[in-house]
Scaffold this motif. Structure first.
Motif, PDB file in Angstrom:
ATOM      1  N   PRO A 160       9.956 -15.177   0.057  1.00 44.04           N
ATOM      2  CA  PRO A 160      11.128 -14.348   0.387  1.00 44.04           C
ATOM      3  C   PRO A 160      11.360 -13.165  -0.537  1.00 44.04           C
ATOM      4  CG  PRO A 160      11.789 -16.473  -0.537  1.00 44.04           C
ATOM      5  CD  PRO A 160      10.322 -16.559  -0.283  1.00 44.04           C
ATOM      6  N   ASP A 161      10.726 -13.143  -1.715  1.00 44.82           N
ATOM      7  CA  ASP A 161      10.908 -12.001  -2.626  1.00 44.82           C
ATOM      8  C   ASP A 161       9.910 -10.877  -2.356  1.00 44.82           C
ATOM      9  OD1 ASP A 161      13.040 -13.190  -3.983  1.00 44.82           O
ATOM     10  OD2 ASP A 161      11.706 -14.243  -5.365  1.00 44.82           O
ATOM     11  N   ILE A 162       9.032 -11.079  -1.379  1.00 47.11           N
ATOM     12  CA  ILE A 162       8.080 -10.041  -0.993  1.00 47.11           C
ATOM     13  C   ILE A 162       8.606  -9.333   0.253  1.00 47.11           C
ATOM     14  CG2 ILE A 162       5.734  -9.569  -0.176  1.00 47.11           C
ATOM     15  CD1 ILE A 162       4.767 -11.933  -1.801  1.00 47.11           C
ATOM     16  N   THR A 163       8.530  -8.010   0.250  1.00 48.55           N
ATOM     17  CA  THR A 163       8.941  -7.220   1.413  1.00 48.55           C
ATOM     18  C   THR A 163       7.700  -6.540   2.012  1.00 48.55           C
ATOM     19  OG1 THR A 163       9.432  -5.306   0.012  1.00 48.55           O
ATOM     20  CG2 THR A 163      11.249  -6.803   0.511  1.00 48.55           C
ATOM     21  N   ILE A 164       7.785  -6.256   3.309  1.00 49.37           N
ATOM     22  CA  ILE A 164       6.653  -5.679   4.038  1.00 49.37           C
ATOM     23  C   ILE A 164       7.096  -4.399   4.747  1.00 49.37           C
ATOM     24  CG2 ILE A 164       4.989  -6.002   5.907  1.00 49.37           C
ATOM     25  CD1 ILE A 164       4.329  -7.886   3.707  1.00 49.37           C
ATOM     26  N   ASP A 165       6.325  -3.339   4.577  1.00 58.32           N
ATOM     27  CA  ASP A 165       6.454  -2.133   5.407  1.00 58.32           C
ATOM     28  C   ASP A 165       5.266  -2.126   6.367  1.00 58.32           C
ATOM     29  OD1 ASP A 165       8.641  -1.425   3.966  1.00 58.32           O
ATOM     30  OD2 ASP A 165       7.921   0.547   3.374  1.00 58.32           O
ATOM     31  N   LEU A 166       5.545  -2.310   7.661  1.00 59.76           N
ATOM     32  CA  LEU A 166       4.491  -2.393   8.671  1.00 59.76           C
ATOM     33  C   LEU A 166       4.507  -1.140   9.525  1.00 59.76           C
ATOM     34  CD1 LEU A 166       2.254  -4.007  10.079  1.00 59.76           C
ATOM     35  CD2 LEU A 166       4.035  -5.163  11.415  1.00 59.76           C
ATOM     36  N   ASP A 167       3.385  -0.431   9.547  1.00 60.17           N
ATOM     37  CA  ASP A 167       3.267   0.844  10.247  1.00 60.17           C
ATOM     38  C   ASP A 167       2.278   0.702  11.400  1.00 60.17           C
ATOM     39  OD1 ASP A 167       3.450   3.917  10.336  1.00 60.17           O
ATOM     40  OD2 ASP A 167       1.293   3.586  10.081  1.00 60.17           O
ATOM     41  N   PHE A 168       2.657   1.193  12.589  1.00 54.12           N
ATOM     42  CA  PHE A 168       1.802   1.100  13.762  1.00 54.12           C
ATOM     43  C   PHE A 168       1.187   2.456  14.139  1.00 54.12           C
ATOM     44  CE2 PHE A 168       4.096  -2.876  15.508  1.00 54.12           C
ATOM     45  CZ  PHE A 168       3.159  -3.695  14.906  1.00 54.12           C
ATOM     46  N   SER A 169       1.036   3.352  13.191  1.00 55.53           N
ATOM     47  CA  SER A 169       0.401   4.638  13.493  1.00 55.53           C
ATOM     48  C   SER A 169      -1.003   4.391  14.027  1.00 55.53           C
ATOM     49  CB  SER A 169       0.322   5.510  12.236  1.00 55.53           C
ATOM     50  OG  SER A 169       1.606   5.768  11.725  1.00 55.53           O
TER      51      SER A 169
END
Length: 302
Positions: free
Chosen positions: A123-132
């Motif tokens: 839970p202390d990890i965050t994700i930026d997910l890009d669909f370019s």
């Protein structure tokens, strides 16, 4: 004046001053007294001042030495804190991971659930997910991980294959009933095709006789999104090439049917790519390990 001051010499001076004599300082630093004397002399020569007045029996700091010691102690403490913070950040399972991925079914139905389960686990990890959809450069575009289909160009990246994706040539029964069914891939230029990012479709003949053919494709509808291509095929707008994963339900219910029985499209490899970095942060190691071990569990039962 030489501006290349030696941090090791500064560290030696601080230890000498804190220990009160060269003998104890040499024990702390694991070197000889003569080596420490050379380091101190080098530092004093660089600064152009005497830092420690020493005799055969005693030593004391000069006024410049007292001032320099206080400032060096503060600076070394800040460096130690910076080192500790950096190491802690790399070892802790926290921070952000920047990911680029193909969209459509693979991105939305497989990678998104995988990512959500991963951040539930950590839970202390965050994700930026890009669909370019365009091909990205991990370094220039600041991505940690990329999920990519197709053959890869040679690079300094590490690529781990997750699956080989089976491809199909499909059409709706209504389209084939209206326009007829091709018997050879070379006839596709007479049919409307639904085109994605590839303008040439490669086929291999099954059976004892092996034949390969590349066919130039044209059509009324072009889109790089697999869902949109499938919808267009279901609407009867032409022949489409799609991964079996994208349309297995439509094939099972015969809303889409195989156009050829004895010609096959090569499988498409699907990879996870990341930097070659022996000092990889722990959060990234965990995500890559999680992806490699769990990816296939997110695939539909075919």
């Amino acid at each position: 004046m030489n501006t290349e001051i030696n941090l090791v010499d500064i560290r030696a001076f601080v230890v000498i001053a804190e220990q009160g004599n060269f003998t104890q300082a040499a024990e702390v630093l694991g070197c000889s007294r003569s080596h420490l004397s050379k380091q101190l002399l080098s530092l004093e020569t660089f600064l152009g001042v005497s830092l420690i007045i020493r005799t055969t029996r005693t030593q004391r700091l000069t006024d410049q030495g007292e001032l320099f010691l206080q400032q060096c102690q503060q600076a070394l403490h800040q460096i130690e804190q910076a080192v500790a913070t950096t190491v802690d950040s790399a070892e802790k399972l926290s921070g952000n991971i920047y990911i680029n991925c193909v969209g459509g079914f693979l991105g939305e139905d497989i990678i998104v659930p995988l990512v959500n389960d991963f951040i539930q686990l950590y839970p202390d990890i965050t994700i930026d997910l890009d669909f370019s959809s365009q091909r990205v450069d991990l370094i220039e575009d600041h991505f940690d991980v990329v999920f990519r289909m197709g053959d890869l160009s040679d690079s300094g990246l590490i690529a781990r294959k997750l699956i080989d994706i089976k491809n199909c040539t499909l059409a709706s029964p209504a389209y084939l009933e209206r326009y007829g069914q091709p018997t050879h891939p070379s006839q596709l230029n007479k049919y409307a095709c639904i085109v994605g990012s590839i303008n040439h479709w490669r086929f291999s003949q099954q059976g004892a006789v092996k034949e390969h053919i590349d066919v130039a494709i044209k059509g009324k509808f072009r889109c790089k999104n697999g869902r949109a291509m499938k919808i267009s095929a279901l609407a009867g707008n032409g022949i489409v090439r799609l991964p079996y994963l994208y349309c297995h339900q439509e094939i099972q219910t015969e809303k889409l049917v195989e156009v050829f029985t004895d010609w096959q499209i090569p499988d498409t490899p699907f990879y996870v790519l990341y930097h070659k970095d022996k000092f990889q942060p722990e959060r990234l190691k965990k995500f890559i390990q999680f992806t490699h071990e769990r990816f296939k569990s997110y695939l539909p039962d075919l």
